[in-house]
Structure formats: structure tokens, C-alpha cells
Design an enzyme around this catalytic site. Sequence first.
Site, PDB file in Angstrom:
ATOM      1  N   HIS A  57      64.164 -38.307  75.109  1.00  0.00           N
ATOM      2  CA  HIS A  57      63.331 -37.124  74.816  1.00  0.00           C
ATOM      3  C   HIS A  57      64.169 -35.849  74.884  1.00  0.00           C
ATOM      4  CE1 HIS A  57      59.266 -35.100  74.801  1.00  0.00           C
ATOM      5  NE2 HIS A  57      60.106 -34.086  74.987  1.00  0.00           N
ATOM      6  N   HIS A  59      65.044 -31.811  72.691  1.00  0.00           N
ATOM      7  CA  HIS A  59      64.709 -30.812  71.658  1.00  0.00           C
ATOM      8  C   HIS A  59      66.006 -30.196  71.165  1.00  0.00           C
ATOM      9  CE1 HIS A  59      60.307 -30.776  72.270  1.00  0.00           C
ATOM     10  NE2 HIS A  59      60.675 -31.225  73.458  1.00  0.00           N
ATOM     11  N   GLN A 152      54.688 -28.425  67.253  1.00  0.00           N
ATOM     12  CA  GLN A 152      54.771 -27.655  68.505  1.00  0.00           C
ATOM     13  C   GLN A 152      53.542 -26.775  68.754  1.00  0.00           C
ATOM     14  OE1 GLN A 152      57.711 -26.707  71.094  1.00  0.00           O
ATOM     15  NE2 GLN A 152      55.630 -26.475  71.818  1.00  0.00           N
ATOM     16  N   HIS A 210      54.167 -35.639  72.885  1.00  0.00           N
ATOM     17  CA  HIS A 210      54.044 -34.854  74.101  1.00  0.00           C
ATOM     18  C   HIS A 210      52.589 -35.017  74.530  1.00  0.00           C
ATOM     19  CE1 HIS A 210      57.732 -33.085  72.682  1.00  0.00           C
ATOM     20  NE2 HIS A 210      57.835 -32.330  73.759  1.00  0.00           N
ATOM     21  N   GLU A 213      51.079 -32.701  79.215  1.00  0.00           N
ATOM     22  CA  GLU A 213      52.106 -31.968  79.968  1.00  0.00           C
ATOM     23  C   GLU A 213      51.420 -30.768  80.610  1.00  0.00           C
ATOM     24  OE1 GLU A 213      55.482 -30.486  77.806  1.00  0.00           O
ATOM     25  OE2 GLU A 213      56.637 -30.137  79.639  1.00  0.00           O
ATOM     26  N   ASP A 309      65.109 -33.620  77.813  1.00  0.00           N
ATOM     27  CA  ASP A 309      64.120 -32.675  77.276  1.00  0.00           C
ATOM     28  C   ASP A 309      64.768 -31.384  76.764  1.00  0.00           C
ATOM     29  OD1 ASP A 309      61.671 -31.719  76.476  1.00  0.00           O
ATOM     30  OD2 ASP A 309      60.824 -31.496  78.467  1.00  0.00           O
TER      31      ASP A 309
HETATM   32 ZN   LIG Z   1      59.572 -32.086  75.007  1.00  0.00          ZN
END
Ligand SMILES: [Zn+2]
Length: 435
Positions: A57, A59, A152, A210, A213, A309
Site C-alpha cells: 500500500h 501513494h 481520493q 481504503h 480509515e 502508505d
Molecule cells: Zn493510502
Amino acid sequence: MADLLIRDVALPDGRAGQDVLIDAGRIVDVAPGVAAHAARTIDGGGLLLSPPFVDAHFHMDSTLTYGMPRVNRSGTLLEGIALWGELKPTLTQDAIAARALAYCDWAVAKGLTAIRSHVDVCDPRLAAVEALLSVRERVKPYLDLQLVAFPQDGLLRSPGALANLKRALALGVDVVGGIPHFERTMADGAESVRILCELAADEGRLVDMHCDETDDPLSRHIETLAYWTQRLGLQGRVAGSHLTSMHSMDNYYVSKLIPLMHEAQVAAIANPLINITIQGRHDSYPKRRGMTRVPELMAAGVSVAFGHDCVMDPWYPLGSGDMLEVAAMGLHVAQMTGEDAMRAAFDAVTVNAARILRLDGYGIAPGCRADCVLLQARDPVEAIRLRATRLKVFRAGRLVAESAAATATLHVDGRPAEVDWMPARPGNLPPSAAS
Ligand SMILES: [Zn+2]
């Protein structure tokens, strides 16, 4: 004659004194005292030869943007998303690609040669998608980059997100992403999970959302994700990333939820560095840790990986592509200090992550691709303890990175002496699980 012979290494499963023979990019033999000649022979010195680290995971479109246009003052997920929203329209494809390539250099040097990166599809230009698709091709000789189409700003909350996500998949993005807890309502979150799972089923894609979270114990999109996974026959192809609300959920509810996840073969990806810093920000004291229930999920047979992440972006100011740092943080936050639990933390950044990404030919065994890392440590636990130096990193049998061994010389008593980072093991601690 074979291409490469690595003599006398320990393997993560505890076998010691192994030789690994490599030819034409593949491992052809793993055994003690291999009687073969190779163009090049390396002495492993009894150290750990591991398959490479895998980050389940990440970005890569936001990496190395820390401080642009300013730093995240509250430290929360939501300010991070807002900051990224300000930054996004100003980014160019070239700048995104340059930062991603710089990060890939860090990754390979740290023995990290497979990364699943989410890529934001809520920019109508799809600048990050185009940039990372080109990066994926450029790094292919030394790094597997798997891309997730990530809405996102919310699939239903952000106008055009679903169309953009479909465009991204058509352009070559691999996996269907989502962010149900960021939709406007719980109902919209659940609806987004349904839409995205149906899309994945129609197109034969993997799913990695996701999910939950948040510290809100009533954020239960993971239940919906397990439901649609089961209903649409997506078992074994779906991962829930973060799942931090599980930390705060009622124990009785979790006693039903975890078996549902296991039944649906939904994997869990925890991101310990990020969630120990981002979660619990609305708490005074006691302050919740916020990471999902890693040992309990593992005990129930759910595949669990740890992801990095973020590295130096609107959500996290630190990081260096070191999956041993990730494993160490996961181990601490989940209190996984038992011998088996520490080994499981190593698995969470190697084999478990590779299984979730469905990497082909991963492992130190005949027939596998000759991707491996020689670590300055004797076993996985020592590797985590020392954040061990990656002495050599091989990709398909080719050396792609090397680092000098970590050494230190003491001058305290007037006579220089080398520090011994790897003392003899205590008598009650076996050198490995298999011995
Ligand atoms: Zn993430």
C-alpha cells in the site's frame, strides 16, 4: 555453467547453510553444498537471503511533496486530503514522474522491488495516472509497480470520479480502488462499495479499497466489502486497506466480522507508520493507537500485510522506503513481541504482501524468479531489530543495488574495536524456527 551461485545463506523459514543457484534469471537449486559452477560466486557468510520486500500500500503520486504548498498542521487525514486537493491541480506529469522515479531508487536500494501504489483519479486531467503508467514501464526491469485506481475525493462525492476511474482502468491501471468512509453518508459509502465491486467483477480486476480509515467504531464498510466480495464471487481478489475503525469497534461485533472476512477471503492491509500518527487525533487521553486488529486477523487466517502508505507527503513527513521500519512499527503498535509474531511481522512485508499482489514466481525456491536481498542479519527478527543493511539486491539474478555493511569502530579505551551488532544468541532462544 550457471550465472550465479550464492553460497551459505540462511532463509526466512529458518534453514541455514543453504546455497542458491541462479541461471537465466531464475532460481534453479536451493540446497546445502550445491555442486555446481557459476560464472560468479558470492559468499553469503551465513546471513539472511530473503525474497525482496513488497509494499502492499503506497501513494506514489504524492510522494516527496512534503511542504507543498505547506505542511499539514493538524496532522489529520482530512487536512492531508484538503492539502493534496490544493496541490493536485498544480502538478505536472513530469514532476510527478520525477518524484516517483526518485522514490523507486530509494525503494530498490532498500530491497523493495514490488509496490502497489494507489493513484488519484479525481483529477480530470488524469495527470498522475499518465505519469505513473509511464513510470511503471520505465522501472519494469527492476521494480514491479501495480497501480490502483483510487477515487481520493469519493466515488460518489466527487463529480466525474466514476468516469475518470473507468478511464484510468482503460488506460492500463490494474486494480479497482475506493474510499467508502469519505463519501457523504454511510449509505453512499456502502453504495460506492457495491458499484466498485460490480465493476471489478465485470472486468475481472482485483480490488483494494481504503476502507474505514477512521476512529469511528460505526464505520463498518469492511462488512459491506466482505458481503459484495462473497456475493460476486470475488473471494481472494479483494483487500481492505487501513481498516482502522476495527481498532475501536465493539468486541462482540468484531467476533462476527473477522470470520466474515475470512470466509470472503478478504485480505487486510495495515499501514502502521501512518495510522499510529494519524488516528486518535480527536482523542485527549487515553489516545487510541488506531491500527487494525492485526494479530487477531492473522490468527483467524486472514492474509495481513503492512504497507508504507506515505513517504514525505501531505499525510506523513518521514519515511525512506524501508519496509523493515514499517514492520518494526507494526510489531510495536500491535504488541507482536512473541517469537512467532515477530516473524509474522516480517512476513507482512514479504510473502503476505506478495500473495495479496499476486506476484508471480515470488520466493526463494527452484523455479522462482531470482529476486532476492542479502541482509546484514541472520534471521527475520534480527533483520527487523537492526533495520538490517541491504548488502546486495538482486533482480532476476542481476545485481541492482548494494550497500556497504553497517559497521562502527569504538575508540573508548584507546584501542580501536569493531562493534558487534549480532551477539551470540541467548541459550534459550533457538537460532531459527526450523532448527
Ligand atoms: Zn493510502
